[in-house]
Write an enzyme that holds these catalytic residues in place. Structure first.
Site, PDB file in Angstrom:
ATOM      1  CG  HIS A  52      -5.070   4.960   4.284  1.00 25.58           C
ATOM      2  ND1 HIS A  52      -4.645   4.396   3.080  1.00 25.58           N
ATOM      3  CD2 HIS A  52      -4.114   5.276   5.043  1.00 25.58           C
ATOM      4  CE1 HIS A  52      -3.215   4.716   3.256  1.00 25.58           C
ATOM      5  NE2 HIS A  52      -2.971   5.311   4.325  1.00 25.58           N
TER       6      HIS A  52
ATOM      7  CB  CYS B 272      -2.965   0.383  -2.544  1.00 30.96           C
ATOM      8  SG  CYS B 272      -3.215   2.315  -3.087  1.00 30.96           S
TER       9      CYS B 272
ATOM     10  CG  ASP C   5      -1.612   1.159   1.236  1.00 25.43           C
ATOM     11  OD1 ASP C   5      -2.440   1.515   0.249  1.00 25.43           O
ATOM     12  OD2 ASP C   5      -1.869   1.876   2.488  1.00 25.43           O
ATOM     13  CB  SER C   6       0.177   4.803  -0.494  1.00 26.04           C
ATOM     14  OG  SER C   6      -1.073   5.114   0.189  1.00 26.04           O
TER      15      SER C   6
ATOM     16  CB  CYS D 266      -9.593   4.318   0.108  1.00 27.68           C
ATOM     17  SG  CYS D 266      -7.979   4.940   0.985  1.00 27.68           S
TER      18      CYS D 266
HETATM   19  N1  DGL Z   1      -4.813   2.937   0.827  1.00 28.01           N
HETATM   20  C1  DGL Z   1      -5.105   3.359  -0.584  1.00 28.01           C
HETATM   21  C2  DGL Z   1      -6.006   3.157  -1.186  1.00 28.01           C
HETATM   22  O1  DGL Z   1      -6.745   2.070  -1.006  1.00 28.01           O
HETATM   23  C3  DGL Z   1      -4.315   4.626  -1.078  1.00 28.01           C
HETATM   24  C4  DGL Z   1      -4.581   5.936  -0.341  1.00 28.01           C
HETATM   25  C5  DGL Z   1      -3.458   6.910  -0.871  1.00 28.01           C
HETATM   26  O2  DGL Z   1      -2.186   6.748  -0.714  1.00 28.01           O
HETATM   27  O3  DGL Z   1      -4.144   8.340  -1.201  1.00 28.01           O
HETATM   28  O4  DGL Z   1      -6.339   3.662  -2.064  1.00 28.01           O
END
Ligand code: DGL
Length: 255
Positions: A187, A70, A7-8, A185
């Site tokens: 997160h 991600c 992931d980021s 997302c």
């Molecule tokens: N967790 C990520 C996603 O599912 C990336 C969030 C990001 O880096 O902006 O999109």
């Protein structure tokens, strides 16, 4: 078996936590590109460049499979990562997210994600063919990833920001019009309760279980050991910026 989860930042840990329960005897390598988070507010070209370079570094770790945990990277760079990692199998989370919605479809579907994921319209495109009569809404929530990376999981500012983003969808449901909201997302499951509070009546789901089922499908022919705890090795492109609330912060390395 060594499974990579990428992931980021710390978002992919919500997927990793699910996979650790489902694959107890496996080794996991977690990669967070914290030097470049957030991906979701960058241009398509820049996201593709960042994912490309992360994948080339991840390839050196000799994995048995990679999960791109991600949505932003899965929406915009899945094919390229598959090419770089070949012959190692690569799973993204978009197909799993679509599957999660198809498992509990409703007439109102809300996709909550980063700006890049929402602007790619990948979910709307894939869902439209399966559920032509459902109404699909897409909402970008770009301020959330920086707050979550900061560790603001139970913060009034985060709650207010979520309420503001979902305002157009509060109160559109009726007896006949039921809704399912996908946390598109990785997160966002960290703050699932805030979404649930802000979206009364909506079923709030994510893609972790569906991606875990897909991963299981890769090795359905192999016995799985349940007598060992899973192990995780943590890699971050900038270990200094991992949110201080993570208990892993003492044990991380750079990738
Ligand atoms: N967790 C990520 C996603 O599912 C990336 C969030 C990001 O880096 O902006 O999109």
């Amino acid at each position: 078996m060594k499974i990579g989860v990428f992931d980021s930042g710390i978002g992919g840990i919500t997927v990793l936590n699910h996979l650790r329960v489902q694959f107890p005897g496996y080794r996991f390598l977690y990669f967070g590109d914290t030097a470049n988070v957030p991906y979701g507010s960058k241009s398509v070209a820049q996201i593709q460049e960042l994912v490309d370079s992360a994948a080339r570094r991840i390839k050196k770790k000799k994995l048995d499979a990679l999960v791109i945990a991600c949505n932003t990277a899965s929406s915009l760079a899945l094919e390229k990562v598959k090419e770089i990692m070949a012959p190692v199998p690569v799973l993204g989370v978009v197909e799993a997210g679509v599957q999660a919605i198809l498992n509990s479809p409703e007439s109102q579907i809300l996709i909550l994600g980063t700006r890049a994921t929402v602007e790619s319209h990948v979910y709307a495109r894939l869902l439209k063919s399966h559920l032509p009569s459902s109404h699909i809404y897409e909402q970008a929530c770009p301020l959330l990833v920086p707050m979550i990376e900061e560790g603001w999981l139970n913060h009034p500012v985060l709650d207010d920001t979520i309420k503001e983003y979902v305002k157009p969808f509060q109160g559109i449901l009726t007896e006949e019009k039921k809704g399912v909201a996908l946390l598109a997302c990785t997160h966002y499951p960290w703050v699932r309760e805030s979404f649930e509070k802000a979206l009364p009546g909506w079923k709030v789901i994510d893609s972790a279980e569906a991606v875990s089922r897909q991963l299981r499908g890769l090795w359905s022919h192999q016995p799985v050991s349940y007598d060992q705890a899973s192990q995780v090795t943590w890699f971050f492109s900038d270990p200094t910026v991992v949110a201080s609330f993570m208990e892993i912060k003492e044990k991380i390395s750079r990738f």
